[in-house]
Scaffold this motif. Structure first.
Motif, PDB file in Angstrom:
ATOM      1  N   LYS A   1      11.140   7.140  13.769  1.00 51.40           N
ATOM      2  CA  LYS A   1      11.716   7.311  12.410  1.00 51.40           C
ATOM      3  C   LYS A   1       9.934   7.380  11.305  1.00 51.40           C
ATOM      4  CE  LYS A   1      13.932   5.334   8.857  1.00 51.40           C
ATOM      5  NZ  LYS A   1      15.165   5.604   8.496  1.00 51.40           N
ATOM      6  N   PHE A   2       9.409   6.538  12.164  1.00 48.88           N
ATOM      7  CA  PHE A   2       7.557   6.978  11.896  1.00 48.88           C
ATOM      8  C   PHE A   2       6.938   7.505  12.401  1.00 48.88           C
ATOM      9  CE2 PHE A   2      10.125   4.642   8.768  1.00 48.88           C
ATOM     10  CZ  PHE A   2       9.684   4.951   7.490  1.00 48.88           C
ATOM     11  N   LEU A   3       5.604   7.922  12.529  1.00 52.32           N
ATOM     12  CA  LEU A   3       4.532   8.640  13.483  1.00 52.32           C
ATOM     13  C   LEU A   3       4.020   7.103  13.796  1.00 52.32           C
ATOM     14  CD1 LEU A   3       2.152  10.442  14.377  1.00 52.32           C
ATOM     15  CD2 LEU A   3       1.099  10.800  12.468  1.00 52.32           C
ATOM     16  N   ASP A   4       3.927   6.467  13.190  1.00 56.68           N
ATOM     17  CA  ASP A   4       3.752   4.302  13.578  1.00 56.68           C
ATOM     18  C   ASP A   4       4.094   3.206  13.002  1.00 56.68           C
ATOM     19  OD1 ASP A   4       2.220   2.957  14.725  1.00 56.68           O
ATOM     20  OD2 ASP A   4      -0.433   3.146  14.665  1.00 56.68           O
ATOM     21  N   GLY A   5       4.606   3.153  13.794  1.00 54.70           N
ATOM     22  CA  GLY A   5       6.342   1.912  13.182  1.00 54.70           C
ATOM     23  C   GLY A   5       4.938   0.622  13.330  1.00 54.70           C
ATOM     24  N   THR A   6       3.930   0.369  13.854  1.00 57.77           N
ATOM     25  CA  THR A   6       3.100  -1.100  13.431  1.00 57.77           C
ATOM     26  C   THR A   6       2.424  -0.625  12.486  1.00 57.77           C
ATOM     27  OG1 THR A   6       1.219  -0.066  14.882  1.00 57.77           O
ATOM     28  CG2 THR A   6       3.303  -1.519  16.619  1.00 57.77           C
ATOM     29  N   THR A   7       1.910   0.864  11.584  1.00 58.36           N
ATOM     30  CA  THR A   7       1.192   0.569  10.875  1.00 58.36           C
ATOM     31  C   THR A   7       2.166   0.262   9.377  1.00 58.36           C
ATOM     32  OG1 THR A   7      -0.239   2.559  11.890  1.00 58.36           O
ATOM     33  CG2 THR A   7      -0.278   2.439   9.448  1.00 58.36           C
ATOM     34  N   GLU A   8       3.398   1.110   9.514  1.00 55.04           N
ATOM     35  CA  GLU A   8       4.027   0.724   8.522  1.00 55.04           C
ATOM     36  C   GLU A   8       4.215  -0.572   8.609  1.00 55.04           C
ATOM     37  OE1 GLU A   8       4.817   2.926   6.998  1.00 55.04           O
ATOM     38  OE2 GLU A   8       3.734   4.748   7.829  1.00 55.04           O
ATOM     39  N   LEU A   9       4.093  -1.479   9.540  1.00 60.08           N
ATOM     40  CA  LEU A   9       4.605  -3.185   8.948  1.00 60.08           C
ATOM     41  C   LEU A   9       3.430  -3.390   8.873  1.00 60.08           C
ATOM     42  CD1 LEU A   9       6.132  -5.350  10.411  1.00 60.08           C
ATOM     43  CD2 LEU A   9       4.900  -5.605  12.536  1.00 60.08           C
ATOM     44  N   HIS A  10       2.518  -3.310   9.178  1.00 55.79           N
ATOM     45  CA  HIS A  10       0.704  -3.476   9.086  1.00 55.79           C
ATOM     46  C   HIS A  10       0.874  -3.825   6.832  1.00 55.79           C
ATOM     47  CE1 HIS A  10      -3.012  -4.671   9.124  1.00 55.79           C
ATOM     48  NE2 HIS A  10      -2.749  -4.299   8.366  1.00 55.79           N
ATOM     49  N   GLU A  11       0.950  -2.115   6.422  1.00 58.99           N
ATOM     50  CA  GLU A  11       1.107  -1.923   4.999  1.00 58.99           C
ATOM     51  C   GLU A  11       2.772  -3.009   4.497  1.00 58.99           C
ATOM     52  OE1 GLU A  11       2.033   1.634   4.393  1.00 58.99           O
ATOM     53  OE2 GLU A  11      -0.714   2.288   4.973  1.00 58.99           O
ATOM     54  N   ALA A  12       3.772  -3.319   5.299  1.00 59.38           N
ATOM     55  CA  ALA A  12       4.360  -4.022   4.575  1.00 59.38           C
ATOM     56  C   ALA A  12       4.312  -5.394   4.792  1.00 59.38           C
ATOM     57  CB  ALA A  12       5.947  -4.219   5.525  1.00 59.38           C
ATOM     58  N   VAL A  13       3.979  -6.256   5.783  1.00 58.52           N
ATOM     59  CA  VAL A  13       3.021  -7.373   5.269  1.00 58.52           C
ATOM     60  C   VAL A  13       1.884  -7.919   4.148  1.00 58.52           C
ATOM     61  CG1 VAL A  13       2.042  -9.220   7.154  1.00 58.52           C
ATOM     62  CG2 VAL A  13       3.890  -7.625   8.482  1.00 58.52           C
ATOM     63  N   GLN A  14       1.117  -6.527   4.152  1.00 60.29           N
ATOM     64  CA  GLN A  14       0.498  -7.062   3.296  1.00 60.29           C
ATOM     65  C   GLN A  14       1.099  -6.851   1.777  1.00 60.29           C
ATOM     66  OE1 GLN A  14      -2.304  -3.755   4.173  1.00 60.29           O
ATOM     67  NE2 GLN A  14      -4.169  -4.653   4.663  1.00 60.29           N
ATOM     68  N   VAL A  15       1.678  -6.677   1.166  1.00 62.23           N
ATOM     69  CA  VAL A  15       2.486  -6.419   0.373  1.00 62.23           C
ATOM     70  C   VAL A  15       3.643  -7.408   0.058  1.00 62.23           C
ATOM     71  CG1 VAL A  15       4.307  -4.872  -1.169  1.00 62.23           C
ATOM     72  CG2 VAL A  15       2.993  -3.778   0.470  1.00 62.23           C
TER      73      VAL A  15
ATOM     74  N   ARG B   1       1.062  -9.774  -0.603  1.00 62.58           N
ATOM     75  CA  ARG B   1       0.437 -10.261  -2.425  1.00 62.58           C
ATOM     76  C   ARG B   1       1.004 -11.159  -3.027  1.00 62.58           C
ATOM     77  NH1 ARG B   1      -4.494  -7.723  -2.996  1.00 62.58           N
ATOM     78  NH2 ARG B   1      -5.154  -6.759  -1.461  1.00 62.58           N
ATOM     79  N   GLU B   2       2.209 -10.612  -2.963  1.00 67.20           N
ATOM     80  CA  GLU B   2       3.871 -11.099  -3.955  1.00 67.20           C
ATOM     81  C   GLU B   2       4.003 -12.474  -3.454  1.00 67.20           C
ATOM     82  OE1 GLU B   2       7.135  -8.849  -2.746  1.00 67.20           O
ATOM     83  OE2 GLU B   2       6.613  -6.805  -3.667  1.00 67.20           O
ATOM     84  N   ALA B   3       4.218 -12.678  -2.164  1.00 68.47           N
ATOM     85  CA  ALA B   3       3.907 -14.640  -1.852  1.00 68.47           C
ATOM     86  C   ALA B   3       2.875 -15.053  -2.251  1.00 68.47           C
ATOM     87  CB  ALA B   3       4.315 -14.546  -0.960  1.00 68.47           C
ATOM     88  N   VAL B   4       1.773 -14.312  -2.623  1.00 67.35           N
ATOM     89  CA  VAL B   4       0.372 -15.443  -3.373  1.00 67.35           C
ATOM     90  C   VAL B   4      -0.033 -15.539  -4.865  1.00 67.35           C
ATOM     91  CG1 VAL B   4      -2.072 -15.637  -3.437  1.00 67.35           C
ATOM     92  CG2 VAL B   4      -0.667 -15.221  -1.583  1.00 67.35           C
TER      93      VAL B   4
END
Length: 246
Positions: free
Chosen positions: A106-120, A123-126
């Motif tokens: 699906k992606f070149l690096d799924g863990t990096t995509e997960l990292h970015e999704a958690v960051q977003v 930010r929305e929660a805080v």
């Protein structure tokens, strides 16, 4: 001469057949903690479970994927709360591969995509809370973040097992200001409790005074009890009568 020739020819034939047979068989071992993606000439064929696998022919390749759970720290990114207070928050995300094919293709690096999704999601929660609400609900903030990230993780071939807040650093003088606020709150509560205790004492004294005023005989009875217990001195004229010790 002819017999030796035929023996040598036979030996050569055996060697050739053995070599061709081994070259034509691809063997792969997939360990218990892994899953294998079997390709032939670059085309995906199937997912291999744990065990030893043999494929006849050439052009095979097995790409193994580790299925064990792991943890990743997402931090210390600075985020502003709803009321503009800067915070530095870090999270711990525990996850594992759920679908090895999706994870690899699906992606070149799924863990990096997960990292970015958690960051977003963080930010929305805080940003939806003011600083006091965030401090009070710090332990629960991981729940909406997990609910937001989980569908995206599945799309990456990953499964999120849990998210927890690791560290929170308040920016500027907010930390000392909040400490002063908490101290003032506790001091206020202590003063309130003292006032309540004093009010209860005054009510008790007022009730006692009213009772003695309405029934003077109670005062005499109380005096006699005090004398009997040795806790009072009765003065008659110039003489002092002290209760005798028993």
């Amino acid at each position: 001469m002819n017999e030796a020739f035929y023996i040598a020819l036979g030996a050569i034939a055996v060697i050739v057949i053995w070599t061709v047979a081994n070259v034509a068989v691809h063997t792969a071992t997939v360990y218990e903690t892994q899953r294998g993606l079997l390709y032939r000439h670059g085309k995906f064929l199937r997912v291999l479970e744990a065990g030893r696998h043999r494929c006849f022919g050439t052009g095979y390749k097995v790409d193994t994927v580790d299925m064990r759970a792991t943890s990743k720290v997402i931090g210390n990114q600075e985020i502003a709360t709803k009321d503009g207070v800067p915070l530095k928050v870090s999270l711990i995300v525990r996850f594992s591969v759920g679908d090895p094919l999706v994870f690899k293709t699906k992606f070149l690096d799924g863990t990096t995509e997960l990292h970015e999704a958690v960051q977003v999601a963080l930010r929305e929660a805080v940003a939806s809370l003011n600083v006091e609400e965030f401090v009070e609900s710090r332990a629960q903030i991981a729940t909406p973040i997990t609910e937001s990230v989980q569908p995206k993780a599945l799309g990456l071939g990953l499964v999120v097992h849990g998210i927890a807040v690791r560290d929170v650093v308040l920016g500027g003088g907010i930390k000392s200001a909040m400490a002063d606020t908490v101290k003032a709150q506790y001091e206020g509560r202590a003063a309130l409790e003292r006032a309540r205790a004093e009010a209860a004492t005054m009510r008790s004294l007022a009730n006692t005074a009213r009772m003695l005023d309405e029934q003077p005989a109670l005062a005499q009875l109380r005096l006699l009890q005090a004398v009997e217990s040795g806790k009072a001195t009765v003065v008659i004229g110039d003489a002092s009568v002290m209760p005798k010790a028993k």
